[in-house]
Motif scaffolding. Structure first.
Motif, mmCIF file in Angstrom:
data_model
loop_
_atom_site.group_PDB
_atom_site.id
_atom_site.type_symbol
_atom_site.label_atom_id
_atom_site.label_comp_id
_atom_site.label_asym_id
_atom_site.label_seq_id
_atom_site.Cartn_x
_atom_site.Cartn_y
_atom_site.Cartn_z
ATOM 1 N N THR A 17 20.529 23.694 3.121
ATOM 2 C CA THR A 17 20.653 24.891 2.875
ATOM 3 C C THR A 17 20.969 25.327 1.870
ATOM 4 O O THR A 17 21.154 25.997 1.117
ATOM 5 N N SER A 18 20.722 24.570 0.943
ATOM 6 C CA SER A 18 20.538 25.005 -0.364
ATOM 7 C C SER A 18 19.646 24.921 -1.464
ATOM 8 O O SER A 18 18.626 26.071 -0.509
ATOM 9 N N ALA A 19 18.954 26.118 -2.501
ATOM 10 C CA ALA A 19 18.320 26.689 -2.985
ATOM 11 C C ALA A 19 17.670 26.543 -3.361
ATOM 12 O O ALA A 19 16.487 26.730 -2.599
ATOM 13 N N GLU A 20 17.778 24.951 -4.009
ATOM 14 C CA GLU A 20 16.345 23.984 -3.491
ATOM 15 C C GLU A 20 15.253 23.922 -2.420
ATOM 16 O O GLU A 20 13.695 23.727 -2.681
ATOM 17 N N VAL A 21 15.964 23.686 -1.847
ATOM 18 C CA VAL A 21 15.162 23.685 0.304
ATOM 19 C C VAL A 21 14.784 24.499 -0.114
ATOM 20 O O VAL A 21 13.284 24.965 0.484
ATOM 21 N N GLN A 22 15.316 25.721 0.072
ATOM 22 C CA GLN A 22 14.994 27.503 0.260
ATOM 23 C C GLN A 22 13.663 27.832 -0.812
ATOM 24 O O GLN A 22 12.922 27.961 0.004
ATOM 25 N N ALA A 23 13.921 26.911 -1.435
ATOM 26 C CA ALA A 23 12.348 27.950 -2.681
ATOM 27 C C ALA A 23 11.353 26.720 -2.265
ATOM 28 O O ALA A 23 9.901 27.007 -2.560
#
Length: 76
Positions: A17-23
């Motif tokens: 759920t991290s911003a890095e993975v979402q990016a």
């Protein structure tokens, strides 16, 4: 099952759920839309989709690209 194999489920969930993975997911989805991907697997040879895909089609496409590049190198 994953936790039985030693995966830290809390850490994995946090990373998912991290911003890095979402990016990364967002960029992948943008690439899918931009390249009009409709199925997997989808293969490209020098930026062109290989459709229909098959072993012989892939061999033919690669051989054609190699021949084209080789011809350019000979001044043809």
């Amino acid at each position: 099952m994953a936790s039985q194999g030693g995966l830290d489920l809390a850490a994995a969930e946090e990373q998912l759920t991290s911003a890095e993975v979402q990016a990364v997911i967002d960029q992948d989805m943008a690439d899918v839309r931009a390249n009009q991907i409709r199925q997997t697997p989808t293969f490209f040879v020098n930026g062109e989709p290989l459709d229909p895909f098959g072993m012989q089609e892939l061999i033919d496409a690669v051989e054609s690209e190699v021949a084209e590049i080789s011809g350019e190198g000979d001044g043809q």
